[in-house]
Design a protein around this motif. Structure first.
Motif, PDB file in Angstrom:
ATOM      1  N   LEU A   1       4.087   3.775  -8.652  1.00  0.00           N
ATOM      2  CA  LEU A   1       4.994   3.270  -7.612  1.00  0.00           C
ATOM      3  C   LEU A   1       4.860   4.077  -6.323  1.00  0.00           C
ATOM      4  CD1 LEU A   1       8.167   2.607  -9.753  1.00  0.00           C
ATOM      5  CD2 LEU A   1       6.828   0.897  -8.552  1.00  0.00           C
ATOM      6  N   LEU A   2       4.780   5.395  -6.482  1.00  0.00           N
ATOM      7  CA  LEU A   2       4.655   6.238  -5.284  1.00  0.00           C
ATOM      8  C   LEU A   2       3.346   5.937  -4.572  1.00  0.00           C
ATOM      9  CD1 LEU A   2       6.105   9.710  -6.275  1.00  0.00           C
ATOM     10  CD2 LEU A   2       6.890   8.185  -4.473  1.00  0.00           C
TER      11      LEU A   2
ATOM     12  N   SER B   1       1.742   3.107  -4.621  1.00  0.00           N
ATOM     13  CA  SER B   1       1.892   1.810  -3.942  1.00  0.00           C
ATOM     14  C   SER B   1       2.677   1.976  -2.652  1.00  0.00           C
ATOM     15  CB  SER B   1       2.626   0.806  -4.827  1.00  0.00           C
ATOM     16  OG  SER B   1       2.042   0.762  -6.082  1.00  0.00           O
ATOM     17  N   SER B   2       3.709   2.820  -2.724  1.00  0.00           N
ATOM     18  CA  SER B   2       4.550   3.012  -1.548  1.00  0.00           C
ATOM     19  C   SER B   2       3.748   3.643  -0.412  1.00  0.00           C
ATOM     20  CB  SER B   2       5.735   3.905  -1.915  1.00  0.00           C
ATOM     21  OG  SER B   2       6.489   4.186  -0.779  1.00  0.00           O
ATOM     22  N   VAL B   3       2.987   4.668  -0.748  1.00  0.00           N
ATOM     23  CA  VAL B   3       2.197   5.341   0.288  1.00  0.00           C
ATOM     24  C   VAL B   3       1.158   4.380   0.854  1.00  0.00           C
ATOM     25  CG1 VAL B   3       0.561   7.212   0.705  1.00  0.00           C
ATOM     26  CG2 VAL B   3       2.612   7.619  -0.644  1.00  0.00           C
TER      27      VAL B   3
ATOM     28  N   ALA C   1       1.429   1.140   1.062  1.00  0.00           N
ATOM     29  CA  ALA C   1       2.122   0.205   1.956  1.00  0.00           C
ATOM     30  C   ALA C   1       2.461   0.884   3.276  1.00  0.00           C
ATOM     31  CB  ALA C   1       3.388  -0.311   1.286  1.00  0.00           C
ATOM     32  N   LEU C   2       2.815   2.168   3.182  1.00  0.00           N
ATOM     33  CA  LEU C   2       3.173   2.922   4.381  1.00  0.00           C
ATOM     34  C   LEU C   2       1.979   3.059   5.309  1.00  0.00           C
ATOM     35  CD1 LEU C   2       5.673   4.513   5.394  1.00  0.00           C
ATOM     36  CD2 LEU C   2       4.571   6.553   4.531  1.00  0.00           C
TER      37      LEU C   2
ATOM     38  N   TYR D   1      12.668  10.406   1.481  1.00  0.00           N
ATOM     39  CA  TYR D   1      11.502   9.661   1.960  1.00  0.00           C
ATOM     40  C   TYR D   1      11.844   8.183   2.091  1.00  0.00           C
ATOM     41  CZ  TYR D   1       7.259   6.908   1.028  1.00  0.00           C
ATOM     42  OH  TYR D   1       6.281   5.957   1.043  1.00  0.00           O
TER      43      TYR D   1
ATOM     44  N   ARG E   1       6.914  -4.331   8.186  1.00  0.00           N
ATOM     45  CA  ARG E   1       5.956  -4.211   7.083  1.00  0.00           C
ATOM     46  C   ARG E   1       6.175  -2.944   6.266  1.00  0.00           C
ATOM     47  NH1 ARG E   1       0.242  -5.704   6.212  1.00  0.00           N
ATOM     48  NH2 ARG E   1       1.179  -5.610   4.166  1.00  0.00           N
ATOM     49  N   LEU E   2       6.950  -2.033   6.806  1.00  0.00           N
ATOM     50  CA  LEU E   2       7.243  -0.808   6.046  1.00  0.00           C
ATOM     51  C   LEU E   2       8.258  -1.066   4.937  1.00  0.00           C
ATOM     52  CD1 LEU E   2       7.374   2.076   8.633  1.00  0.00           C
ATOM     53  CD2 LEU E   2       5.486   1.216   7.271  1.00  0.00           C
TER      54      LEU E   2
ATOM     55  N   GLN F   1       8.099  -2.905   2.442  1.00  0.00           N
ATOM     56  CA  GLN F   1       7.468  -2.861   1.123  1.00  0.00           C
ATOM     57  C   GLN F   1       7.356  -1.409   0.638  1.00  0.00           C
ATOM     58  OE1 GLN F   1       7.216  -5.627  -0.279  1.00  0.00           O
ATOM     59  NE2 GLN F   1       6.252  -4.984  -2.186  1.00  0.00           N
ATOM     60  N   ALA F   2       7.016  -0.522   1.549  1.00  0.00           N
ATOM     61  CA  ALA F   2       6.907   0.899   1.187  1.00  0.00           C
ATOM     62  C   ALA F   2       8.268   1.429   0.760  1.00  0.00           C
ATOM     63  CB  ALA F   2       6.372   1.696   2.360  1.00  0.00           C
ATOM     64  N   ALA F   3       9.320   1.001   1.484  1.00  0.00           N
ATOM     65  CA  ALA F   3      10.667   1.454   1.140  1.00  0.00           C
ATOM     66  C   ALA F   3      11.068   0.934  -0.234  1.00  0.00           C
ATOM     67  CB  ALA F   3      11.661   0.992   2.195  1.00  0.00           C
TER      68      ALA F   3
ATOM     69  N   TYR G   1       9.096   0.172  -2.763  1.00  0.00           N
ATOM     70  CA  TYR G   1       8.414   0.969  -3.791  1.00  0.00           C
ATOM     71  C   TYR G   1       9.035   2.348  -3.887  1.00  0.00           C
ATOM     72  CZ  TYR G   1       4.631  -2.349  -4.651  1.00  0.00           C
ATOM     73  OH  TYR G   1       3.914  -3.447  -5.033  1.00  0.00           O
ATOM     74  N   GLY G   2       9.410   2.897  -2.752  1.00  0.00           N
ATOM     75  CA  GLY G   2      10.047   4.214  -2.749  1.00  0.00           C
ATOM     76  C   GLY G   2      11.343   4.193  -3.551  1.00  0.00           C
TER      77      GLY G   2
ATOM     78  N   TYR H   1      12.111   2.114  -5.954  1.00  0.00           N
ATOM     79  CA  TYR H   1      11.765   2.021  -7.382  1.00  0.00           C
ATOM     80  C   TYR H   1      11.378   3.390  -7.929  1.00  0.00           C
ATOM     81  CZ  TYR H   1      11.466  -3.114  -7.314  1.00  0.00           C
ATOM     82  OH  TYR H   1      11.734  -4.449  -7.242  1.00  0.00           O
ATOM     83  N   SER H   2      10.570   4.128  -7.154  1.00  0.00           N
ATOM     84  CA  SER H   2      10.094   5.390  -7.731  1.00  0.00           C
ATOM     85  C   SER H   2      11.230   6.410  -7.799  1.00  0.00           C
ATOM     86  CB  SER H   2       8.885   5.939  -6.977  1.00  0.00           C
ATOM     87  OG  SER H   2       9.058   5.798  -5.611  1.00  0.00           O
TER      88      SER H   2
END
Lengths: 217, 780
Positions: A50-51, A53-55, A57-58, B22, B36-37, B39-41, B43-44, B46-47
Motif C-alpha cells: 500500500l505504501l 502504491s501511495s508513493v 501515485a504521489l 504523511y 490526482r494526489l 489516490q496517494a492519500a 493508499y496512505g 489504507y496503509s
C-alpha cells in the motif's frame, strides 16, 4: 486493460485466501502463536504494497484507473441532490396516500419538488452531453470494427449523432414553469394511471405520454 | 531499536504517527487543487490502518507467547489464562484499550475510504485528513503517555498478574468493543461535517453521506450501552443494571445527541433548515465521545470503570480543546452560508415535533452531563458535593417520559402543517389505546403485582420535593399508558401504510395480500418503518425500566434447611459446598484450577411448583486471593427475575447471608435491544435492486446484512449461556440434574470476537457498493 484487471482481481481474492489457509495450517500444526505471526506477516506485506502504491501515485507514476477517471467526470453533488429530491417526492406521495397532508399542500410541494428535480436532471444531462457524444462515437467505431466493415461513420461522426440519440435515452426536458395545483392530469393509455400535466413518461409503466398527446390532438 | 518485539512495537506506533501525518499532508494537497494526489492519500489511509492492525497483531502475539517483558502483558495476563481471555486482555487495561480503540478507528477509516471510492470527490480529501488527525492523536497518546509496548524496568517476570476477575466475564468480552464501535463510529460523520464546512459544500450532500454512518454508530452505541447494563446486572451483583456511574453516564451522552441528529437530519434533507443545528449536533456527538473517553481514562471522577491514574488526561484536554476550537471556528466562519432558508410554519407539524424532541433529548443529555460533573464543578467553590442515583432517578424519570411522549406523537403529524381534522383522526386510536391501558392497569395491576400508583419518599424538602414525590408515584402508571399509546401509534402507521398500498394496488387491478403489502411497504420505505421498529424496541425498554418501580429487595440470613419467602417465590437453603473438593460438584467445577468456588444451593418453588435451583457463589481467584468476587445467580422469566446474591458463608455452621431481589420485567430491556437492532438493520439495509445493481452487488449486500442479522440472532441465543465461560453450568446437586438441562459449553468468546468482526466485515461489504448501484433510475 482487461488482463490487468483480471490479474488484480485474482490477487485481490487469492492473497487473503492464501493468508487464511497459511494461518489455519500453521495454527493446526504449531499452535495459536504462529497464527498471529502469519497474520502479522501478511499485514506487513500489505502495508508495504500500500505504501508503495501511495508513493507511486504521489510521484505521478501510477496509471489513471477507470474508477478514478470516472469520478473526475461525475458531479456527485447534483446526483445526490437529485436523489434526495426524488426521495422527497416519493415521501410526499406516501404522505398523501395515508392522508397526512392536504390535497392542496400536496400539489404545491409536488410541483416545487418536480421543478427542482427537472432542473437537476437537466443540469446533469447538459454536463454529460459532451462525454456521451464521445462515448457514442467510440461505440460506433468499435461496432463497425467488430462487424468487419470499414468504419464510414468515423469519418464524420457529428452527422450520426442525432440519429443515435433517441428520445428514450436523453429526455430533453425544457425548463417549463410547473403548473400549480391542478388536480386533473394526463391518463396513461397503457395503464390508466393519472400523471402530472407536464409528464413525458408515465410514472407507473414508463410508456411515453407524448405519443398519446400527439395522437389525441 | 528493532531488535526485540517491544522495540518493534514501539517503532510501529511511531510508524502509525508518521503514516498518518504523511496521509494528512497528501490529502490536504489533494484538496488544494491537485486532485490526482487523492489516490496517494487513499493508499496512505489504507496503509495507516494496516499499520494499526499490525501493531495489534504484535501485541496479541506478545500475549499468546507470554512475553512478560512488556509491562502491559505482565500486568493483565498470566500463564493460566485461556487464549480467549488472553485476547480479551487486549482491551482490558488502559494502554491496550487505546490501541484497540485505534484499531476500530482504522477499521472505520479503511471502510470509509473504500466506500468513498469515486464519490464525494470534493469532500474526500478533507474527510481523510480529519480522520488522520484523530488517528495521529491516538498514536501520540500511545507514544508519550500510554505505550502498550513499554517494557518493565525490572525486566521480564516469570508470570504475570492476571486479568481482573471482574473482567473475566462473557459480557465484558463483548460490551466494550460494541461501545467503542459506537464511539469511534461518530468520527466519520464528524470528518464529513468538517469537510463540508471547509469546502463550503453545505447542501444536502454531506448530510446524505453521513446518514448511514451515524445510524450505524447509533446502533452500536445502543448495543454497547445495553450490554454494559447487562454486564453490571450480572457481574456487579447489587441487583440493578444502571447505577448512574460517571462512566455509564459518559457512555450514554453521545447516544442522546446521536438520536437527536438522526431525527433532525430528516428535516434538513427535505427543507433548507436546521443546518447550524445539525452541524452542531454532529460536532457535539463527536466531542462527547472524546469527553467520555477522557472521563474514563483520566480518572478525574471515581467510578467502577476507572482505569489507573495516568497522565493521559492532559492530552485529552488538549485534543478536546482542538475539537472545540476547530468546530466552533469553522461554524462561525461559515455561518452566513449555514443560515436557514426555511422556517417552521406551524406548531402542529412534524418539524416542530422533531425540534421539540431534539430539545428534550439535548436537555436530558445536559442534565446528565451537569449532574455527572457536579462533584468536580462544586470543588471550584470549595464544596465537595456528591450526586447519587436517587437524584438522577427522580429527574430523569419525568425527562425520559417527555421524550417518550414526543416520540409517540411525532409520527402522527405531517410535514409542514397538519390540519385539525387529520390530527383528530390520527390521535383517536392511540388515545383510546392509552385510555384502555390505564383502565386495565387500574383494574388488574394490583392483582398482578404491578399497581398503578407506587408510593415514593420525598427526596427534597419543600415544594419541589412534594411535586417530585407526587409525580414520581404516578410515573409507573403514566409510563405504561404511554407504552400503550406508542404501540398503538406504530401499529396505526403500519396499518395505514398497508391500507394505502392495497388501495393503490386495487386501483391498478393487481390486488396484493395484506402480508405482501406489508413486506413491500417496509421494503420501499425502509428508513421510515425501520425507524418505527426502533421505536418499538424503545417501548419495550421503557416497559423494562418501569419494572424497577415494583422491585422487591430483601436481605436475610439462613442456616441449611431454612425457608424464606420473597414475592411469589419460596426459597429453601440446602447448604453450601466448596468446589473443587465437594462430591456434589460437577466435573467442570472439579477440574477448575484457577479459583476456589463456594456455592450456596437454593431450591426455588413458586406457587407450589418447583422451579429448579439457583446457586449464588463467591469465587476466590488464585491471582487475587484477597478479593473474592460475588457471583449472581438468577432465575429469569419474561415476567420477572429472581436475583440472588450470597454475602458471607460461615464454613462451620454453613450459615449464610443473602441479598434477594425480585426484579420485574428486566427481560424486556434485553428484548427491546433485539427489536431496536432489527429496526436499525432494516433501515441500514443497502438500497439496491437486483436488476440495477447486478447479482454480485446484491449478493455482497445480502452477505453484509446476513452477517449483521446473524450477529443479532447469535446474541439472542447466547444470552442464556452467558455464564458458561466463567461459571460452571448451573448443575444442581446430582439428584436434580435431570430437571435442568446443563448449559452447553460454547466457545462464546471466540464466537463473540467472530461476531463483532463478522458484523464489521459485513457492513464494510454492504457499504462498499459499487458506483453503479447509485446511478439509479429516477423511479426508485
Amino acid at each position: 486493460m482487461n488482463k490487468r484487471f483480471l490479474r488484480m482481481s485474482v490477487v485481490r481474492w487469492a492473497a487473503p485466501l492464501l493468508t487464511l489457509i497459511a494461518a489455519i495450517t500453521s495454527g493446526a500444526l504449531f499452535g495459536v502463536q504462529l497464527v498471529v505471526l502469519t497474520l502479522a506477516a501478511a499485514a506487513l506485506l500489505l502495508i508495504i504494497f500500500l505504501l508503495w502504491s501511495s508513493v507511486q501515485a504521489l510521484a505521478g507514476e501510477s496509471e489513471l484507473t477507470f474508477e478514478e477517471a470516472f469520478s473526475f467526470g461525475a458531479r456527485s453533488a447534483e446526483e445526490e441532490q437529485k436523489r434526495a429530491v426524488l426521495r422527497a417526492l416519493k415521501d410526499l406521495e406516501y404522505e398523501r396516500s395515508v392522508g397526512k397532508i392536504s390535497e392542496e399542500d400536496y400539489h404545491e410541494y409536488a410541483a416545487r419538488y418536480r421543478a427542482e428535480a427537472k432542473r437537476l436532471i437537466q443540469n446533469l444531462n447538459e454536463h454529460l452531453a459532451e462525454q456521451r457524444q464521445q462515448v457514442e462515437r467510440e461505440l460506433e467505431r468499435r461496432l463497425a470494427k467488430a462487424s468487419g466493415t470499414p468504419a464510414p461513420v468515423s469519418a464524420e461522426p457529428e452527422s450520426t449523432l442525432g440519429s443515435a440519440r433517441g428520445p428514450e435515452e436523453t429526455p430533453e426536458i425544457e425548463p417549463k414553469e410547473p403548473e400549480k395545483s391542478q388536480p386533473s392530469g394526463l391518463a396513461c393509455r397503457q395503464c390508466q394511471v393519472q400523471n402530472e400535466l407536464d409528464a413525458r413518461f408515465c410514472k407507473a409503466c414508463g410508456k411515453s405520454l407524448l405519443e398519446a398527446e400527439e395522437s389525441a390532438s | 531499536m528493532w531488535q526485540s518485539l517491544p522495540e518493534l512495537g514501539t517503532g510501529i506506533v511511531y510508524a502509525i504517527l508518521l503514516a498518518a501525518a504523511y496521509t494528512f499532508a497528501v490529502a490536504l494537497a489533494a484538496g488544494r487543487g491537485r486532485p490526482r494526489l487523492l489516490q496517494a492519500a487513499r493508499y496512505g489511509a489504507y496503509s495507516t490502518s494496516g499499520l494499526v492492525l499490525f501493531a495489534v497483531l504484535l501485541l496479541s502475539y506478545a500475549f499468546v507467547s507470554h512475553d512478560f517483558r512488556i509491562r502491559y502483558v505482565a500486568h493483565y495476563s498470566d500463564r493460566r489464562m485461556s487464549t480467549a481471555y488472553l485476547l480479551t486482555a487486549l482491551w482490558g487495561g488502559q494502554d491496550g484499550s487505546l490501541l484497540w480503540w485505534s484499531l476500530l478507528l482504522s477499521g472505520y477509516v479503511a471502510a470509509c475510504v473504500a466506500w468513498l471510492k469515486g464519490r464525494y470527490r470534493e469532500l474526500q480529501p478533507y474527510v481523510i485528513a480529519t480522520l488522520m488527525v484523530i488517528v495521529a492523536f491516538f498514536a501520540v497518546i500511545m507514544l508519550f503517555a500510554a505505550n502498550p509496548f513499554e517494557t518493565s524496568i525490572a525486566g521480564a517476570r516469570p508470570d504475570g498478574e492476571g486479568l481482573n476477575p471482574l473482567l473475566q466475564n462473557y459480557w465484558m468480552i463483548i460490551h466494550p468493543p460494541s461501545l467503542y464501535m459506537g464511539f469511534v463510529g461518530c468520527s466519520v460523520p464528524f470528518a464529513f461535517c468538517v469537510a463540508a464546512l471547509v469546502t463550503r459544500r453545505l447542501d444536502n450532500e454531506w448530510v446524505i453521506a453521513v446518514r448511514k454512518w451515524m445510524l450505524f454508530a447509533f446502533l452500536f452505541l445502543s448495543i454497547g450501552n445495553v450490554l454494559g447494563m447487562r454486564w453490571a446486572y450480572e457481574e456487579l451483583g447489587w441487583g440493578g443494571y444502571w447505577a448512574w456511574d460517571p462512566v455509564e453516564n459518559a457512555a450514554c451522552l453521545p447516544w442522546f445527541t446521536a438520536a437527536a441528529y438522526v431525527h433532525s437530519t430528516m428535516i434538513q434533507e427535505r427543507r433548507p433548515m436546521l443546518r447550524v443545528w445539525n452541524v452542531f449536533l454532529i460536532c457535539l456527538t463527536f466531542f462527547l465521545t472524546i469527553f467520555g473517553t477522557f472521563l474514563t481514562r483520566a480518572g478525574i471522577i471515581t467510578s467502577v470503570h476507572s482505569f489507573a491514574q495516568s497522565s493521559i488526561g492532559t492530552y485529552f484536554v488538549y485534543f478536546m480543546g482542538l475539537i472545540l476550537g476547530t468546530s466552533l471556528g469553522l461554524m462561525v466562519w461559515r455561518l452566513p452560508e449555514l443560515k436557514s432558508k426555511g422556517q417552521i410554519e406551524a406548531v402542529a407539524s412534524r418539524e416542530a415535533m422533531f425540534v421539540a424532541n431534539n430539545w428534550a433529548l439535548l436537555g436530558g443529555m445536559t442534565f446528565i452531563l451537569v449532574s455527572t460533573m457536579y462533584p468536580k464543578i462544586s470543588e471550584l467553590w470549595g464544596e465537595s458535593a456528591t450526586v447519587g442515583p436517587p437524584h438522577f432517578n427522580r429527574w430523569m424519570g419525568p425527562i425520559g417520559l417527555v421524550i417518550f411522549a414526543l416520540m409517540g406523537m411525532a409520527p402522527l403529524f405531517g410535514w409542514r402543517k397538519t390540519s385539525g381534522q387529520s390530527i383528530k383522526k390520527a390521535f383517536r386510536a392511540p388515545l383510546i389505546a392509552a385510555g384502555v391501558t390505564v383502565a386495565l392497569h387500574l383494574a388488574l395491576g394490583k392483582y398482578l403485582g404491578y399497581p398503578f400508583l407506587v408510593a415514593r419518599d420525598a427526596f427534597y424538602p419543600g415544594v419541589v420535593g412534594v411535586i417530585l414525590q407526587k409525580v414520581g408515584s404516578t410515573l409507573p402508571g403514566i409510563t405504561i399508558a404511554l407504552c400503550g399509546f406508542n404501540v398503538a401509534v406504530i401499529v396505526q402507521e403500519f396499518v395505514r401504510g398497508v391500507n394505502a398500498r392495497r388501495a393503490a394496488a386495487d386501483k391498478r387491478r393487481e390486488p396484493e395480500s395484506g402480508l405482501l403489502s406489508l413486506f413491500r411497504l417496509v421494503e420501499k420505505n425502509r428508513r421510515r418503518y425501520g425507524g418505527y421498529i426502533v421505536h418499538l424496541g424503545i417501548v419495550s425498554m421503557f416497559v423494562g425500566f418501569t419494572g424497577t418501580a415494583w422491585n422487591i429487595d430483601r436481605e436475610t440470613a439462613m442456616v441449611p434447611g431454612d425457608h424464606y419467602r420473597i414475592g411469589e417465590y419460596d426459597l429453601t437453603y440446602e447448604g453450601s459446598r466448596r468446589c473443587p473438593g465437594n462430591p456434589k460438584c460437577s466435573p467442570e467445577e472439579q477440574a477448575d484450577i484457577e479459583k476456589m468456588m463456594i456455592f450456596a444451593d437454593l431450591k426455588v418453588t413458586r406457587a407450589g411448583k418447583e422451579m429448579g435451583y439457583v446457586h449464588p457463589a463467591k469465587f476466590i481467584y488464585q491471582s487475587s486471593p484477597d478479593g473474592p468476587t460475588t457471583e449472581v445467580a438468577m432465575l429469569t422469566t419474561l415476567h420477572e427475575d429472581l436475583y440472588t446474591v450470597v454475602g458471607q458463608i460461615d464454613p462451620q455452621s454453613k450459615r449464610a447471608t443473602f441479598q434477594l431481589h425480585v426484579n420485574p420485567l428486566v427481560s424486556w430491556i434485553w428484548m427491546g435491544l433485539l427489536i431496536l437492532m432489527s429496526g436499525c438493520i432494516v433501515s441500514l439495509f443497502p438500497e439496491l435492486s437486483l436488476a440495477e445493481a447486478g447479482a454480485w452487488s446484491y449478493l455482497r449486500a445480502s452477505a453484509g446484512v446476513a452477517a449483521g442479522t446473524g450477529f443479532a440472532v447469535w446474541m439472542a441465543m447466547t444470552a442464556s449461556t452467558a455464564y458458561s465461560h466463567t461459571r460452571p453450568p448451573k448443575a444442581p446437586p446430582s439428584a436434580h440434574l435431570a430437571s435442568l438441562p446443563p448449559t452447553p459449553q460454547l466457545p462464546v468468546s471466540g464466537l463473540g470476537t467472530a461476531g463483532v468482526v463478522g458484523l464489521g466485515l459485513g457492513s464494510v461489504v454492504a457499504f462498499g457498493r459499487r458506483r453503479k448501484d447509485d446511478a439509479k433510475s429516477p423511479r426508485d
